[in-house]
Design an enzyme around this catalytic site. Structure first.
Site, PDB file in Angstrom:
ATOM      1  N   TYR A 422       0.831  -1.210   0.000  1.00  0.00           N
ATOM      2  CA  TYR A 422       0.000   0.000   0.000  1.00  0.00           C
ATOM      3  C   TYR A 422       0.863   1.256   0.000  1.00  0.00           C
ATOM      4  CZ  TYR A 422      -3.106   3.620   1.782  1.00  0.00           C
ATOM      5  OH  TYR A 422      -3.795   4.793   1.959  1.00  0.00           O
ATOM      6  N   GLY A 624     -64.322  13.080  23.101  1.00  0.00           N
ATOM      7  CA  GLY A 624     -64.446  14.448  23.590  1.00  0.00           C
ATOM      8  C   GLY A 624     -64.751  15.414  22.473  1.00  0.00           C
ATOM      9  N   ILE A 625     -65.125  16.641  22.867  1.00  0.00           N
ATOM     10  CA  ILE A 625     -65.485  17.659  21.888  1.00  0.00           C
ATOM     11  C   ILE A 625     -64.236  18.110  21.146  1.00  0.00           C
ATOM     12  CG2 ILE A 625     -67.458  18.413  23.259  1.00  0.00           C
ATOM     13  CD1 ILE A 625     -65.763  20.676  24.314  1.00  0.00           C
ATOM     14  N   THR A 626     -64.463  18.900  20.112  1.00  0.00           N
ATOM     15  CA  THR A 626     -63.350  19.403  19.317  1.00  0.00           C
ATOM     16  C   THR A 626     -62.412  20.248  20.176  1.00  0.00           C
ATOM     17  OG1 THR A 626     -64.784  19.418  17.376  1.00  0.00           O
ATOM     18  CG2 THR A 626     -62.766  20.726  17.265  1.00  0.00           C
ATOM     19  N   ALA A 628     -60.401  19.306  22.495  1.00  0.00           N
ATOM     20  CA  ALA A 628     -60.364  18.927  23.909  1.00  0.00           C
ATOM     21  C   ALA A 628     -58.982  18.439  24.334  1.00  0.00           C
ATOM     22  CB  ALA A 628     -61.405  17.853  24.187  1.00  0.00           C
ATOM     23  N   GLY A 629     -58.075  18.201  23.382  1.00  0.00           N
ATOM     24  CA  GLY A 629     -56.725  17.741  23.713  1.00  0.00           C
ATOM     25  C   GLY A 629     -56.527  16.255  23.533  1.00  0.00           C
ATOM     26  N   LYS A 630     -57.424  15.592  22.790  1.00  0.00           N
ATOM     27  CA  LYS A 630     -57.301  14.139  22.596  1.00  0.00           C
ATOM     28  C   LYS A 630     -56.011  13.811  21.835  1.00  0.00           C
ATOM     29  CE  LYS A 630     -61.168  13.919  20.327  1.00  0.00           C
ATOM     30  NZ  LYS A 630     -61.525  15.342  20.334  1.00  0.00           N
ATOM     31  N   SER A 631     -55.836  14.442  20.688  1.00  0.00           N
ATOM     32  CA  SER A 631     -54.635  14.177  19.888  1.00  0.00           C
ATOM     33  C   SER A 631     -53.383  14.685  20.584  1.00  0.00           C
ATOM     34  CB  SER A 631     -54.776  14.831  18.509  1.00  0.00           C
ATOM     35  OG  SER A 631     -55.873  14.280  17.800  1.00  0.00           O
TER      36      SER A 631
END
Length: 849
Positions: A422, A624-626, A628-631
């Site tokens: 090399y 829950g309602i729109t 609401a913190g689900k996602s």
């Protein structure tokens, strides 16, 4: 002793050794050395007369290659170097006897056979024996009682004695003895130079004492012991191991030592003055405990010393903390090997030296051979190659290689089996400078520089091709190279793509298009063509499946701990204001409290669903309602769970579940359960195995998969009461009744709506916040799970948490509780101080009025 004929004193000495070999030898070590020396000089004589002139006829070096142009068997010139040591087909018998006249024997009589290579004449018998080989019968008769075990039983009887070499002495005067003496020229090879003589000695030594050497196709460790035995190490000026002002040699982007090549001479190396840096060496404390007293003394010396002095001193057997390589005695060379790759200078940032000064990590150890528009990089790593990829990545980062440079380094990366070949290859195509970089010079790199010094000083200037284009360095034969290139090409492309996917954490082909630099993709197309896209698609799919299978086998607690280990230090910095993170955690607890949901109960059931703990309960529903913190809750809680998301629009498709087979978990958004598909939903939420249609494929089975559902309306609205009760038995339902406030608008928000609003979070909610809430309540969560076990049927195939994870979670829990308490006290003090300041300001205003 002459290099041609064996002197009379030499043979008399060994005749005396033979006569004395039956005497008692008490010293085991001296006995063993005697056997080795006898075998070395008598059984395999290897010194042949050099008389006869340069016009002698010589056979080929091996069965495959032509002889050397200079008539030298072990020539080391530029034209012949690639054949030396590479062929296993060498001939030991270099041809018939030459018939050259020899001197008379000791008795001054004409020898019976003039071409014997010894000073003692073996007179011919009345009839020349026809047999020239030793068969089994003659071996038993002539070698009876002459083996090493028979002559030296103490070698085998002594405790700890090593196994002797397996050979025997023929009885003096026997037919076998005469054959061995008469055909001793078969063991001779011509030698014309000192270097060739030393090279032949080393070849015999390797046959007697086999080591881990190199062959054409093997993957064994390369070593420079042959060159080191032949000549002494040639040092050059400069302190490669001397410390800089702040003990950070090589980190400032300057090389530790440089060898400048000017014309046909080699200039002494020089060490650029190390620049000061404000960065502290984080690894210094950890390496101090592993260094021996010898290495500490060597590092603390302030005077200049050359490499030759350094080579004479003992090098401590220590582990390089950065590269994980053994930096010690010569014996460690068998565990390491050399690796090389190529980088063009246009694929390296121009200000890489300045960028190197900003790094706090130690610089990797490597050598660069400058070939003008590109450099060849040589470094050492483990012989197995497991650590070589990581060291190569560290070197490219140290040199600030671009994405195209990283791809080029991966493509040209290869193992160096023949170090001398090399280096000769690098010399052949011209060298401007040779640089050594690194915080610590490894012994293997020092040996490589010594080898370079020797070969460069002994080179033929006419063999150096300064203007030739540098070709890729390959050590295989052409046939092997052609067989290897097809497989290696696919392997290189796969390694490059997989390394980039892991670095960027890519899980889809579209993420590859969006996150990978255009230069990197163009470089891949130049090397491998348009089939790169098909490789990317397939590798991304394989990597995504691998990640899903790993996550599928983990508990939610393990995933939360991984988030803490990766992200906690970014959000909690000692001595700084961490109130925002503490307020986010308080807001999450406030969100659950406002919706009348026990946060411990909610987190415990998420762990139950993830681990498939209970039979016939495989789903969790957040209703829950729109807004609401689900996602918001599930996205941060399941961020590292990576569920397969299925939107509502796919409900009308016959293939709406084709994403589920192989998924680790599922997240349905606003699904619609109808009398038509309620049976499938019951089986899915129960955890039974069902089959689903997949486009252009047969039906695929869906094993039990943890399921989460978010919905604004009850999922049982479209089915009758009987089906509703059966669905509710298979899920855990939580209802969020309050919405999160978006903005203060007196025209759109009335008093009734205001009562159902929750204040906005103080800052962006991230997965680290949910992980802190989970681990902070770890003990309470598992206590609740133990209580729930009494009321449900536990699944025997559920994922169990091990003791190590429990211990880690408990230690994190203690630390988090203490940190949160400390932050709350600090926050209360700040609020109290603010109130006091406000009161003082009001008092001052009243006094002035």
């Amino acid at each position: 002793m002459e290099y041609g004929l064996i002197s009379k004193f030499y043979m008399d000495h060994w005749r005396w050794k033979i006569r004395e070999k039956h005497k008692v030898e008490n010293n085991l070590l001296s006995t063993y050395k005697y056997i080795l020396n006898f075998h070395y000089h008598m059984v395999h004589p290897y010194i042949r007369s050099t008389k006869g002139g340069p016009n002698r006829v010589m056979n080929s070096v091996c069965v495959e290659h032509s002889p050397c142009e200079h008539g030298n068997l072990f020539c080391e010139c530029i034209y012949c170097w690639e054949h030396d040591g590479q062929c296993r087909g060498r001939k030991l018998d270099l041809g018939a006897s030459t018939g050259i006249e020899r001197r008379l024997a000791n008795d001054n009589q004409q020898p019976g056979l003039s071409d014997l290579y010894c000073t003692e004449t073996i007179h011919l018998a009345t009839a020349i024996p026809e047999r020239r080989t030793i068969d089994r019968e003659n071996y038993v008769k002539d070698f009876a009682g002459q083996t090493v075990g028979d002559l030296y039983p103490q070698l085998q009887g002594s405790t700890g004695a090593s196994e002797p070499i397996d050979f025997a002495f023929p009885t003096v005067g026997s037919g076998s003895w005469e054959i061995l003496v008469r055909e001793s020229h078969k063991h001779f090879e011509p030698n014309y130079t000192e270097e060739a003589y030393q090279s032949h000695i080393r070849s015999v030594r390797r046959r007697l004492f086999p080591e881990e050497t190199m062959d054409n196709n093997g993957s064994q460790a390369s070593t420079t012991e042959m060159l080191r035995d032949a000549v002494q190490r040639c040092g050059f000026e400069g302190p490669p191991n001397s410390p800089s002002e702040n003990n950070r040699d090589g980190i400032d982007g300057t090389c530790i030592s440089t060898v400048d090549i000017q014309s046909n001479c080699i200039v002494n190396a020089h060490c650029p003055k190390q620049g000061t840096s404000n960065q502290t060496n984080k690894r210094k404390k950890s390496t101090d405990t592993t260094e021996s007293s010898g290495s500490k003394k060597n590092k603390s010396s302030n005077y200049q010393q050359n490499l030759q002095e350094q080579g004479s001193t003992s090098i401590s057997d220590t582990i390089d903390i950065v590269d994980g390589e053994l930096d010690g005695s010569t014996g460690s060379n068998r565990e390491t090997a050399y690796y090389t790759f190529v980088l063009h200078k246009n694929n390296v940032k121009e200000d890489w030296r300045y960028i190197a000064t900003t790094r706090a990590k130690q610089a990797p150890s490597f050598i660069t051979f400058d070939h003008g528009d590109h450099i060849h990089i040589l470094f050492s790593s483990s012989n197995t190659g497991g650590n070589s990829t990581r060291v190569r990545t560290r070197i490219t980062k140290f040199l600030s290689a671009t994405s195209a440079g990283s791809a080029e380094a991966t493509i040209t990366f290869s193992k160096v089996k023949f170090l001398r070949n090399y280096i000769l290859y690098c010399i052949r195509y011209g060298i401007e400078t040779v640089n050594i970089y690194g915080n610590k010079i490894q012994q293997q790199l020092t040996e490589a520089m010594d080898t370079f010094k020797i070969l460069f000083e002994n080179r033929d200037p006419n063999d150096v091709i300064l203007e030739a284009g540098c070709k890729l360095y390959h050590e295989e034969k052409k046939d092997n190279k052609q067989k290897r290139c097809g497989q290696r090409k696919q392997q290189n492309l796969t390694d490059i793509i997989l390394e980039k996917i892991k670095e960027k954490k890519i899980t889809t082909a579209q993420q590859w298009e969006n996150q990978i630099e255009p230069e990197f993709k163009i470089q891949l197309m130049k090397e491998f063509g348009l089939n790169v896209d098909s490789y990317v698609t397939r590798i991304v799919r394989i990597e995504r499946t691998r990640i899903q299978q790993l996550i599928k086998a983990k508990t939610l607690t393990e995933i939360m701990l991984e988030i803490l280990n990766d992200e906690y230090i970014k959000h909690f910095t000692p001595g700084e204001d961490n109130s925002k993170t503490a307020k986010c955690i308080e807001w999450i607890e406030y969100l659950f409290k406002e919706n009348n949901i026990n946060i411990i109960h909610f987190l415990a059931w998420n762990e139950i669903i993830k681990t498939k703990r209970y039979k016939k309960i495989n789903g969790m529903v957040l209703e829950g309602i729109t807004n609401a913190g689900k996602s918001l809750i599930l996205d941060n809680l399941l961020a590292m769970v990576k569920p397969e998301e299925i939107p509502r629009e796919r409900d009308n498709s016959g293939f709406h579940l084709d994403q589920v087979p192989g998924a680790g978990s599922i997240l349905f958004e606003e699904p619609m359960i109808t009398p038509v598909n309620v049976g499938t939903w019951k089986l899915l939420l129960e955890g039974k195995t069902i089959k689903t249609d997949v486009k252009n494929k047969d039906k695929e089975p869906i094993e039990r998969t943890p399921t989460w559902i978010t919905t604004a309306t009850p999922i049982t609205n479209n089915i009758d009461m009987n089906e509703t009760s059966q669905i509710l038995q298979r899920i855990k339902l939580y209802i969020l009744k309050k919405s999160i406030q978006h903005r203060d608008d007196k025209y759109t928000i009335n008093a009734q709506i205001q009562n159902k609003l929750i204040s906005r979070p103080p800052t962006l909610i991230e997965p680290i916040h949910m992980a802190i809430v989970f681990i902070k309540n770890f003990t309470k969560i598992y206590n609740l799970i133990a209580e729930e076990d009494k009321a449900h049927t536990v699944n025997e195939k559920a994922i169990q948490i091990n003791n190590e994870v429990k211990e880690e979670a408990e230690s994190w829990q203690t630390a988090l509780q203490w940190t949160m308490t400390e932050n709350n006290e600090e926050q209360n003090e700040n609020e109290t101080q603010a109130l006091e300041d406000q009161v003082l300001e009001l008092a001052k205003e009243q006094a002035t009025t």
